[in-house]
Design a protein around this motif. Sequence first.
Motif, short mmCIF file in Angstrom:
data_model
loop_
_atom_site.label_atom_id
_atom_site.label_comp_id
_atom_site.label_asym_id
_atom_site.label_seq_id
_atom_site.Cartn_x
_atom_site.Cartn_y
_atom_site.Cartn_z
N VAL A 239 17.34 21.40 51.37
CA VAL A 239 18.29 20.36 51.77
C VAL A 239 19.65 20.98 52.05
O VAL A 239 20.31 20.67 53.06
CB VAL A 239 18.39 19.29 50.66
CG1 VAL A 239 19.53 18.32 50.95
CG2 VAL A 239 17.09 18.52 50.54
N ARG A 240 20.08 21.85 51.16
CA ARG A 240 21.38 22.52 51.31
C ARG A 240 21.44 23.33 52.60
O ARG A 240 22.48 23.40 53.25
CB ARG A 240 21.61 23.41 50.10
CG ARG A 240 22.95 24.11 50.04
CD ARG A 240 23.10 24.88 48.73
NE ARG A 240 24.39 25.51 48.64
CZ ARG A 240 24.67 26.71 49.13
NH1 ARG A 240 23.72 27.40 49.75
NH2 ARG A 240 25.87 27.22 49.00
N ASP A 241 20.30 23.93 52.98
CA ASP A 241 20.26 24.78 54.17
C ASP A 241 19.97 24.00 55.45
O ASP A 241 19.83 24.59 56.53
CB ASP A 241 19.20 25.86 53.99
CG ASP A 241 19.57 26.88 52.92
OD1 ASP A 241 20.75 26.91 52.51
OD2 ASP A 241 18.69 27.62 52.46
N GLY A 242 19.85 22.66 55.36
CA GLY A 242 19.66 21.85 56.55
C GLY A 242 18.26 21.83 57.11
O GLY A 242 18.06 21.51 58.29
N VAL A 243 17.26 22.15 56.28
CA VAL A 243 15.87 22.13 56.76
C VAL A 243 15.46 20.73 57.17
O VAL A 243 14.72 20.55 58.15
CB VAL A 243 14.93 22.68 55.67
CG1 VAL A 243 13.46 22.52 56.09
CG2 VAL A 243 15.24 24.15 55.38
#
Length: 416
Positions: A239-243
Motif C-alpha cells: 500500500v505504501r509503495d502504491g501497488v
Amino acid sequence: MTDALTSLVDEKLTAVPGAAVAVRQGPEPRYRSCHGFADLEWGRPVTPTTVFRLASLSKPFTALTVRLLAAAGVIDLDAPIARHLPDLPHGDRVTPRHLLTHTSGIPNFVTRPGFRGGITRRDHTDDEVIALFAGLPLDFEPGTRYGYSNSGYRLLDVIASRAAGAPFAELAAEHVFAPAGMTATRVLCDEAIVPERARGYQRDGEGFVNAPYVSMTIPGGAGGMGSTLDDLLAFDTAVRDGVFDLPGLYDPVRLDCGRTEGYGHGWYRSVYRGRDVAFHAGGIEGFSAIYVQVPAEDLSVVLLTNLGGFRCGLVARAAIDVVLDLAEPVRPTIHVAPATLCSLAGAYVHQAGELTVEADGDTLLVTHAGEPRRMRPVAARTFADLDDPDVTLDFHDGGAAALCLPLSWVTGHRES
C-alpha cells in the motif's frame, strides 16, 4: 521508543493466549513482537508466520478484490446486483457500491436470532448463506443510511466469483495476495491443511477454553480470511509503495442526503487528534484483530490475537499514543438548554443493537454495548466523554446519532 512499546504490549497482552503485533513508521517496522501460544494444548508459540483468522479484517481485502475487478471491467459498481443475482429480492435496487459501503439496507445476517451456536456449526453453500437473509425486508432504502452488514460483503464475494467465473479464493489470491507478497494469506476452509494455523480461544473465568466451532463455509468475503503478521506487513508495504492505487478506496461514503459516514470501500475512516485514520477490526469466535493506518505520519499498527472478544483497538490506540505523543484535545464546555438535552434522549437503533441517550442535568448519559458514558456539550450538537475527550457523540438531521471512538464508530437512528 522501543522500550515504551515493549512495556505497553507486555502489559496489554497478558490477557490473551497468543498475539502478534507490529508498529511500522517509515519503510521498516519500529516494533515487532510475538507473545504467548498459537496452540495452548501443544504449547506451540506464536511466530510472525502464525496464521490467525482475520474475521472482519477480511473486508478490506474483499473490497480491494472487487475494486480491482471493477477496474478491469469485470464488475460494474453502479449496476444493480440483479445482474449477477437475478433471484435476490431487492437486487434491482442495490449496487455493488452500496454493498462495499454498507449502505444497501440488507440486514446483517450474523445478528439474526439463532445464528450463533446453531447455524454457525453447519456447513452452507453460497446459496444457503444468502437464503439466511434474502427473504428479509430491507432495513432502509439503499443509499439513505449506513448500516454495517456482513451480508453485503458475503454477497460481494459471490458476485465477484460469478462475474469472473472463478472461485473467490482464487480471485483474492491472484489480484491481492500475490501482488502484495502475502504468501500465507488465504480464504480459509476447514478441510485444508494450513501450516501454522492458530487455534482460537474464549475466556472462561480466569482461564481459557476452546472457542465454539464456526464453519468456514459461512463467513467468506465478510470474515473468512486468515493471515500472518509478516503478510500484513507485506501488504502494508505494498500500500505504501502504491501497488494498489485505486481512486476513492478510502473516501467516506456520501449518503443520498449529502451527509458522509465514516466508511469507504472496506475501510473505516476517522480522525484521531487531528490525524486522518483508516482502519478495520475483526472479531469472530476465538480471534480478534485490528489493522490501523495513519497516512500523514506514515504509521501503521497491526495486532492479531487468538482470543475472541479482545479489544484490540485499545492496544492499537495506546501504541499510536506512544509513537506520536499527540496532545489530548481541548474541548471547552458550552451551555445547552435542558429542553434541548431532553429532546435528544431516546434509543438510537443500529444493526447490532442500540445507543441509549438520557438527559441527566447538564450532561447526557450515553450507553452502548453495556458501557455507560457521561458526555458534556462541546458544540450545539456534539458531546464529548467527560473521562475521554477523544470520544464524541454527534447528532445529525433525520434522527441520527454517531458515537465516535478513536478506533471504533457506530451510527444509530431514532425510530419514529
